[in-house]
Design an enzyme around this catalytic site. Structure first.
Site, PDB file in Angstrom:
ATOM      1  N   HIS A   1      -4.249  -3.204  -6.700  1.00 41.01           N
ATOM      2  CA  HIS A   1      -3.520  -1.879  -7.364  1.00 41.01           C
ATOM      3  C   HIS A   1      -4.137  -1.100  -8.550  1.00 41.01           C
ATOM      4  CE1 HIS A   1       0.668  -4.020  -8.047  1.00 41.01           C
ATOM      5  NE2 HIS A   1       0.234  -3.697  -6.850  1.00 41.01           N
TER       6      HIS A   1
ATOM      7  N   ASP B   1       0.666  -1.359  -0.389  1.00 46.11           N
ATOM      8  CA  ASP B   1      -0.128   0.180   0.060  1.00 46.11           C
ATOM      9  C   ASP B   1       0.908   1.012  -0.317  1.00 46.11           C
ATOM     10  OD1 ASP B   1      -2.178  -2.136   0.452  1.00 46.11           O
ATOM     11  OD2 ASP B   1      -1.852  -1.938   2.669  1.00 46.11           O
TER      12      ASP B   1
END
Ligand code: IMP
Ligand code: MG
Length: 335
Positions: free
Chosen positions: A46, A16
């Site tokens: 993503h 992240d």
């Protein structure tokens, strides 16, 4: 044509770290012939913006959004059903899915893997419950199922050739690596650039290693280094809410903490990062609290420039000679 050069983008924290955004920027340059995933499966998430439109993928490399051949490598694990769902999603949004190829040596995630993950590991480790650990277990026990044996995958099998300029897209991050992370609170794959060579190029071809990190730390999943109390800290909660720190794959609220600069130095030096991107600067600015941990001290800064200067100088000092550039970036989509 031979392989010209390889660039790698990897996460330097716990996933992240806005790798998707960096990979999108790099892919846009159109200098790459291939974008490849080297590890993990659909545990990753993503988020990519193309023409201000938001897209989410889990397994298929982000090169697909920029019309670049996109490879799922031999050290990845593939959930066949979710692969085809992702393929349909991309096709329906007008992307050329013929560019997507899967290594015949990738391992398949089976229903029993997902079941075991849900029944056992989700509770003890806070996994993404996608069957990742059980699938890799079978790979290493040499009893796994290869992508090459799945009839539906036949048209998508990769010929295992690479040529021209290659971009390798990391998943997860440095401290989730099976060898470097806080074992067993890790994922089951190798998240560092050393593992990208599994795609089939020698290390000498690596040109740049882009390392992605945020100006604060976050963790989704269970990890004693990120105790639950972090979720009760009012300042850190502001960071979570302003930064919209919710998992792309699981939707879970991530635990936030102030950046641990010593850990970042380690991650830069061991990964071999040459180009560092520190993102979400604007989140700290809008919360208007500037803190980080360094040498076990929590240091508070007056303003954004002071914390940036401190980070910049400390990193350049401690990460020479490989680290060439440090870029601070905002996250315009987060607010
Ligand atoms: P698994 O990869 O699903 O087995 O999960 C193992 C650990 O890695 C858990 O703590 C997950 O929360 C974490 N994890 C796996 N993939 C990601 C990711 O893409 N981003 C952030 N954390 C992840
Ligand atoms: Mg992600």
């Amino acid at each position: 044509m031979n392989i010209n050069y390889v660039d790698i983008c990897c996460g330097l924290a716990w996933g992240d770290e806005a790798k998707g955004k960096i990979i999108a920027e790099l892919s846009k340059s159109k200098n790459y012939d291939y974008v490849c995933r080297w590890a993990g499966g659909n545990n990753a998430g993503h988020t990519i913006y193309v023409n201000k439109q938001k897209y989410k993928t889990h397994l298929i490399p982000s090169g697909i959004f920029y019309n670049i051949k996109s490879i799922v490598g031999p050290d990845c694990v593939i959930n066949v059903k979710s692969f085809f769902q992702e393929l349909d999603y991309l096709k329906n949004n007008g992307f050329n899915t013929e560019l997507i190829k899967v290594s015949p040596k990738a391992h398949v995630v089976l229903d029993k893997h997902i079941q075991y993950d849900k029944d056992k590991l989700l509770k003890t480790q806070g996994t993404t419950a996608k069957g990742i650990a059980p699938s890799y277990s079978e790979k290493y026990a040499r009893t796994g199922v290869l992508a090459s044996t799945i009839p539906e995958l036949k048209p998508y099998l990769w010929d295992e050739k690479l040529e021209g300029n290659i971009l390798c897209e990391g998943a997860q991050g440095f401290w989730l690596d099976i060898n470097y992370g806080n074992y067993p609170f890790v994922t089951s794959s190798t998240t560092l650039p050393y593992a990208a060579c599994s795609l089939g190029f020698p290390p000498q071809k690596i040109r740049k290693i882009y390392g992605a990190v945020k100006i604060y730390d976050t963790r989704s999943g269970i990890d004693p280094d990120f105790p639950e109390e972090l979720l009760e800290d009012p300042e850190l909660l502001k960071v979570v809410n302003t930064g919209q720190e919710y998992g792309t794959t699981t939707g879970r609220k991530r635990k936030a903490n102030w950046l641990n600069l010593n850990k970042l130095i380690n991650a830069i030096n061991i990964s071999g990062t040459t180009n560092l991107i520190i993102s979400k600067i604007d989140v700290l600015e809008s919360v208007n609290i500037y803190k980080l941990y360094y040498n076990s001290q929590l240091i508070t800064f007056e303003n954004i420039n002071n914390i940036k200067d401190f980070v910049y100088n400390t990193l350049l000092n401690q990460c020479k000679p490989f680290l060439k550039t440090i870029v601070f970036s905002n996250n315009p989509y987060s607010i």
